[in-house]
Scaffold this active site. Sequence first.
Site, PDB file in Angstrom:
ATOM      1  N   ASP A 196      34.094 -68.402  83.978  1.00  0.00           N
ATOM      2  CA  ASP A 196      34.201 -68.598  82.540  1.00  0.00           C
ATOM      3  C   ASP A 196      34.241 -67.248  81.811  1.00  0.00           C
ATOM      4  OD1 ASP A 196      34.244 -69.513  79.983  1.00  0.00           O
ATOM      5  OD2 ASP A 196      32.264 -70.431  79.992  1.00  0.00           O
ATOM      6  N   SER A 197      33.270 -66.387  82.089  1.00  0.00           N
ATOM      7  CA  SER A 197      33.180 -65.107  81.359  1.00  0.00           C
ATOM      8  C   SER A 197      34.476 -64.306  81.429  1.00  0.00           C
ATOM      9  CB  SER A 197      32.029 -64.266  81.912  1.00  0.00           C
ATOM     10  OG  SER A 197      30.804 -64.908  81.655  1.00  0.00           O
ATOM     11  N   ASP A 253      30.571 -79.378  83.581  1.00  0.00           N
ATOM     12  CA  ASP A 253      29.827 -78.199  84.033  1.00  0.00           C
ATOM     13  C   ASP A 253      28.398 -78.256  83.473  1.00  0.00           C
ATOM     14  OD1 ASP A 253      29.527 -75.678  85.204  1.00  0.00           O
ATOM     15  OD2 ASP A 253      30.232 -74.608  83.417  1.00  0.00           O
ATOM     16  N   GLU A 270      22.516 -78.903  92.060  1.00  0.00           N
ATOM     17  CA  GLU A 270      22.139 -77.499  92.244  1.00  0.00           C
ATOM     18  C   GLU A 270      20.713 -77.378  92.760  1.00  0.00           C
ATOM     19  OE1 GLU A 270      23.395 -74.669  89.292  1.00  0.00           O
ATOM     20  OE2 GLU A 270      21.707 -73.331  89.673  1.00  0.00           O
ATOM     21  N   HIS A 279      25.061 -65.969  85.442  1.00  0.00           N
ATOM     22  CA  HIS A 279      26.009 -66.262  84.362  1.00  0.00           C
ATOM     23  C   HIS A 279      26.179 -65.071  83.415  1.00  0.00           C
ATOM     24  CE1 HIS A 279      24.900 -70.519  85.446  1.00  0.00           C
ATOM     25  NE2 HIS A 279      26.217 -70.563  85.468  1.00  0.00           N
ATOM     26  N   ASN A 319      33.111 -70.732  90.227  1.00  0.00           N
ATOM     27  CA  ASN A 319      33.127 -70.958  88.774  1.00  0.00           C
ATOM     28  C   ASN A 319      33.420 -69.684  87.986  1.00  0.00           C
ATOM     29  OD1 ASN A 319      32.294 -73.524  89.414  1.00  0.00           O
ATOM     30  ND2 ASN A 319      30.527 -73.519  88.050  1.00  0.00           N
ATOM     31  N   HIS A 356      28.268 -70.603  91.215  1.00  0.00           N
ATOM     32  CA  HIS A 356      28.352 -70.388  89.761  1.00  0.00           C
ATOM     33  C   HIS A 356      28.301 -68.886  89.492  1.00  0.00           C
ATOM     34  CE1 HIS A 356      27.734 -74.460  87.919  1.00  0.00           C
ATOM     35  NE2 HIS A 356      27.669 -74.704  89.206  1.00  0.00           N
ATOM     36  N   GLY A 357      28.484 -68.538  88.226  1.00  0.00           N
ATOM     37  CA  GLY A 357      28.300 -67.141  87.825  1.00  0.00           C
ATOM     38  C   GLY A 357      29.170 -66.174  88.600  1.00  0.00           C
ATOM     39  N   SER A 378      31.947 -77.732  79.612  1.00  0.00           N
ATOM     40  CA  SER A 378      30.490 -77.682  79.450  1.00  0.00           C
ATOM     41  C   SER A 378      30.066 -78.594  78.293  1.00  0.00           C
ATOM     42  CB  SER A 378      30.048 -76.243  79.158  1.00  0.00           C
ATOM     43  OG  SER A 378      30.505 -75.862  77.860  1.00  0.00           O
TER      44      SER A 378
HETATM   45  P1  13P Z   1      30.511 -66.728  84.725  1.00  0.00           P
HETATM   46  O1  13P Z   1      29.663 -66.511  83.518  1.00  0.00           O
HETATM   47  O2  13P Z   1      30.250 -65.714  85.784  1.00  0.00           O
HETATM   48  O3  13P Z   1      31.974 -66.819  84.402  1.00  0.00           O
HETATM   49  O4  13P Z   1      30.078 -68.133  85.367  1.00  0.00           O
HETATM   50  C1  13P Z   1      30.603 -69.333  84.865  1.00  0.00           C
HETATM   51  C2  13P Z   1      29.917 -70.528  85.404  1.00  0.00           C
HETATM   52  O5  13P Z   1      29.144 -70.483  86.332  1.00  0.00           O
HETATM   53  C3  13P Z   1      30.202 -71.807  84.758  1.00  0.00           C
HETATM   54  O6  13P Z   1      29.417 -72.835  85.259  1.00  0.00           O
HETATM   55  O1  G3H Z   2      27.789 -71.622  82.887  1.00  0.00           O
HETATM   56  C1  G3H Z   2      28.048 -71.752  81.699  1.00  0.00           C
HETATM   57  C2  G3H Z   2      29.456 -71.693  81.255  1.00  0.00           C
HETATM   58  O2  G3H Z   2      29.884 -70.363  81.149  1.00  0.00           O
HETATM   59  C3  G3H Z   2      29.637 -72.484  79.986  1.00  0.00           C
HETATM   60  O3  G3H Z   2      29.144 -71.808  78.900  1.00  0.00           O
HETATM   61  O4  G3H Z   2      27.759 -73.494  77.718  1.00  0.00           O
HETATM   62  O5  G3H Z   2      28.686 -71.486  76.511  1.00  0.00           O
HETATM   63  O6  G3H Z   2      30.186 -73.354  77.215  1.00  0.00           O
HETATM   64  P1  G3H Z   2      28.918 -72.595  77.497  1.00  0.00           P
HETATM   65 ZN    ZN Z   3      27.479 -72.177  85.876  1.00  0.00          ZN
END
Ligand code: 13P
Ligand code: G3H
Ligand code: ZN
Length: 317
Positions: free
Chosen positions: A264-265, A88, A140, A186, A262, A219-220, A50
């Site tokens: 990340d969390s 991202d 998107e 997200h 995707n 995403h998310g 990101s």
């Molecule tokens: P999460 O917050 O659900 O992990 O989504 C991550 C994401 O969409 C990164 O672009």
């Molecule tokens: O969708 C967002 C991702 O989880 C990236 O998060 O911008 O905090 O790195 P960030």
């Molecule tokens: Zn995202």
Amino acid sequence: MAIVTTKEMFQKAYDGGYAIGAFNVNNMEIVQGITEAAIEQRAPLILQVSKGARAYAKHVYLMKLIEAAIEDAEQTAGFDLPIAVHLDHGDSFELCKSCIDGGFSSVMIDASGKPFEENIAITKQVVEYAHDHGVVVEAELGTLAGVEDEVNVSAEDSSYTRPEDVQEFVQRTGCDSLAIAIGTSHGAYKFKPGTNPQLRFDILEDVSKRLPGFPIVLHGSSSVPQKFVEMINANGGNMPGAIGVPEDQLRKAASMAVCKINIDSDLRLAMTATVRKFFNEHPDKFDPREYLKPARATIKDMVAHKLVNVLGCNGKA
Ligand code: 13P
Ligand code: G3H
Ligand code: ZN
């Protein structure tokens, strides 16, 4: 193997009814945990960066870490792990250009918050530059619900992707994949506690009928494993009501037109839960290797579980 684009990965994923995991990377332990799982499971991989990750770690560090992971896979596992490196949520042409010039094989231009015509114009500009440089582009349409929205009950239809827009958008922009909004969001608080999380598969179905063979992105898509939330809360954290997307719904999406999911969390939760537990149990310890090693191992296990049980991309590399 050099870094690859997502073109072939997506084609195979679409035809094979599975999805590629796109995991956000911010430091060495995260890169290692993810790639070790992908090597063991022989799973093609997207590592995504990101704007915030670039600001935190610097482009060059993340690039070199990913290159090291590819080299390590060759040396230790003896095979070429296909890895795409993706920007991202790129929010400007300049950021996308910088990542393309800096060796990424894929970029996302996220102009989903802008009016339709503006989204088309900026996406088209990025596509032209990216394609000239052998790089693919994710765009998107539709906006993901915010953490505070009642996604299940009262989210405005306007925040979901409108299927009637997708053909024109893809045709006019030339983008290579499209992120759509079907109820994911997200972060770690995706649905109201006590409600029944339900993605809008009817929208996904309608979109894929209008774009046959075209890769869709979600995403998310973290599942927010409750074991990590409980570990965090049991060790000094405070994350009540953290809820993610049910795994069976992600699996269903992966079997449809969704080729990229995707996450990340869940990486953040895995790492934080492990580190919190470690410090709670070992208040005397202060060597970062001692707490980052188990954190990396937790990430590896969590990612391996997803590759096999959610994405279905194990054995495809
Ligand atoms: P999460 O917050 O659900 O992990 O989504 C991550 C994401 O969409 C990164 O672009
Ligand atoms: O969708 C967002 C991702 O989880 C990236 O998060 O911008 O905090 O790195 P960030
Ligand atoms: Zn995202």
